[in-house]
Design an enzyme around this catalytic site. Structure first.
Site, PDB file in Angstrom:
ATOM      1  N   ASP A  30      27.378   6.876  -6.682  1.00  0.00           N
ATOM      2  CA  ASP A  30      25.568   6.193  -6.526  1.00  0.00           C
ATOM      3  C   ASP A  30      24.681   7.406  -6.243  1.00  0.00           C
ATOM      4  OD1 ASP A  30      24.737   2.950  -6.084  1.00  0.00           O
ATOM      5  OD2 ASP A  30      23.711   4.537  -5.361  1.00  0.00           O
ATOM      6  N   THR A  92      20.731  -5.133  -8.473  1.00  0.00           N
ATOM      7  CA  THR A  92      19.433  -4.981  -9.732  1.00  0.00           C
ATOM      8  C   THR A  92      19.575  -4.356 -10.829  1.00  0.00           C
ATOM      9  OG1 THR A  92      20.102  -3.020  -8.502  1.00  0.00           O
ATOM     10  CG2 THR A  92      18.559  -4.354  -7.556  1.00  0.00           C
ATOM     11  N   HIS A  95      25.078  -5.074 -14.578  1.00  0.00           N
ATOM     12  CA  HIS A  95      26.155  -5.029 -15.295  1.00  0.00           C
ATOM     13  C   HIS A  95      27.040  -5.062 -14.007  1.00  0.00           C
ATOM     14  CE1 HIS A  95      28.444  -2.105 -18.112  1.00  0.00           C
ATOM     15  NE2 HIS A  95      29.051  -1.940 -17.314  1.00  0.00           N
ATOM     16  N   HIS A  97      29.436  -4.662 -11.351  1.00  0.00           N
ATOM     17  CA  HIS A  97      29.653  -3.192 -10.480  1.00  0.00           C
ATOM     18  C   HIS A  97      30.358  -3.398  -9.244  1.00  0.00           C
ATOM     19  CE1 HIS A  97      25.743  -3.807 -10.028  1.00  0.00           C
ATOM     20  NE2 HIS A  97      25.867  -3.534  -8.737  1.00  0.00           N
TER      21      HIS A  97
HETATM   22  P1  AMP Z   1      22.717  -3.484  -6.603  1.00  0.00           P
HETATM   23  O1  AMP Z   1      21.909  -3.260  -6.138  1.00  0.00           O
HETATM   24  O2  AMP Z   1      24.587  -4.118  -6.204  1.00  0.00           O
HETATM   25  O3  AMP Z   1      22.422  -3.694  -8.588  1.00  0.00           O
HETATM   26  O4  AMP Z   1      23.259  -1.958  -6.611  1.00  0.00           O
HETATM   27  C1  AMP Z   1      22.858  -0.592  -7.687  1.00  0.00           C
HETATM   28  C2  AMP Z   1      23.060   0.269  -7.062  1.00  0.00           C
HETATM   29  O5  AMP Z   1      23.256   1.327  -8.254  1.00  0.00           O
HETATM   30  C3  AMP Z   1      22.477   1.084  -6.183  1.00  0.00           C
HETATM   31  O6  AMP Z   1      23.199   1.423  -5.297  1.00  0.00           O
HETATM   32  C4  AMP Z   1      21.980   2.540  -7.600  1.00  0.00           C
HETATM   33  O7  AMP Z   1      21.511   2.924  -6.135  1.00  0.00           O
HETATM   34  C5  AMP Z   1      22.862   2.687  -8.464  1.00  0.00           C
HETATM   35  N1  AMP Z   1      22.257   3.362  -9.703  1.00  0.00           N
HETATM   36  C6  AMP Z   1      21.248   3.182 -10.890  1.00  0.00           C
HETATM   37  N2  AMP Z   1      21.441   3.544 -11.054  1.00  0.00           N
HETATM   38  C7  AMP Z   1      21.536   4.726 -10.812  1.00  0.00           C
HETATM   39  C8  AMP Z   1      22.785   5.855 -11.890  1.00  0.00           C
HETATM   40  N3  AMP Z   1      21.816   6.415 -13.058  1.00  0.00           N
HETATM   41  N4  AMP Z   1      23.099   6.724 -11.103  1.00  0.00           N
HETATM   42  C9  AMP Z   1      24.426   6.338 -10.302  1.00  0.00           C
HETATM   43  N5  AMP Z   1      23.833   5.403  -9.501  1.00  0.00           N
HETATM   44  C10 AMP Z   1      22.504   4.120 -10.120  1.00  0.00           C
HETATM   45 ZN    ZN Z   2      25.713  -2.901 -19.697  1.00  0.00          ZN
END
Ligand code: AMP
Ligand code: ZN
Length: 111
Positions: A30, A92, A95, A97
């Site tokens: 992350d 946020t 996709h 995860h």
């Molecule tokens: P969520 O709030 O559960 O949707 O988590 C999204 C996560 O993606 C957050 O912890 C962000 O820090 C992480 N994130 C967003 N963009 C990137 C990126 N380009 N590379 C790695 N992590 C990312």
């Molecule tokens: Zn996607």
């Protein structure tokens, strides 16, 4: 999905720190870690969240990836696995995860 940042990471179109990868899934650190170890496990195909019709084979591959992340990162003492679904849960990136969090005692509270 053309405009999805995690699709682009899955296709290596934008850089990430890859921890594990196979045909179905990729795991990467992350960007904004919330614990000493904070790795995301995603399917390479685009699904919005954990209940968006993800095939059983892909779900199994994701859990295998979680175990590989735990092994590679040395999370022998334990880790927390979180997947946010929807804005109310704080999702946020739309996709699917899973967050693998660990590397320090996280306490007993979920949030
Ligand atoms: P969520 O709030 O559960 O949707 O988590 C999204 C996560 O993606 C957050 O912890 C962000 O820090 C992480 N994130 C967003 N963009 C990137 C990126 N380009 N590379 C790695 N992590 C990312
Ligand atoms: Zn996607």
């Amino acid at each position: 999905m053309t405009d999805c940042i995690f699709c682009k990471i899955a296709q290596h179109e934008i850089p990430s720190t890859v921890v594990y990868e196979d045909d179905l899934v990729i795991a990467f650190d992350d960007l904004n870690p919330q614990a000493p170890v904070h790795t995301l496990v995603i399917p390479k195909e685009h699904y919005e969240n954990a209940i968006d019709g993800v095939p059983a084979e892909t779900l199994a591959a994701m859990m295998h990836a979680v175990s590989e992340v735990a092994r590679i990162k040395g999370l022998d003492d334990g880790f927390r696995l979180i997947s946010n679904k929807g804005e109310a849960a704080g999702q946020t990136v739309m996709h699917f995860h899973m967050h693998v969090l660990g590397g320090k005692p996280l306490g007993e509270g979920l949030i």
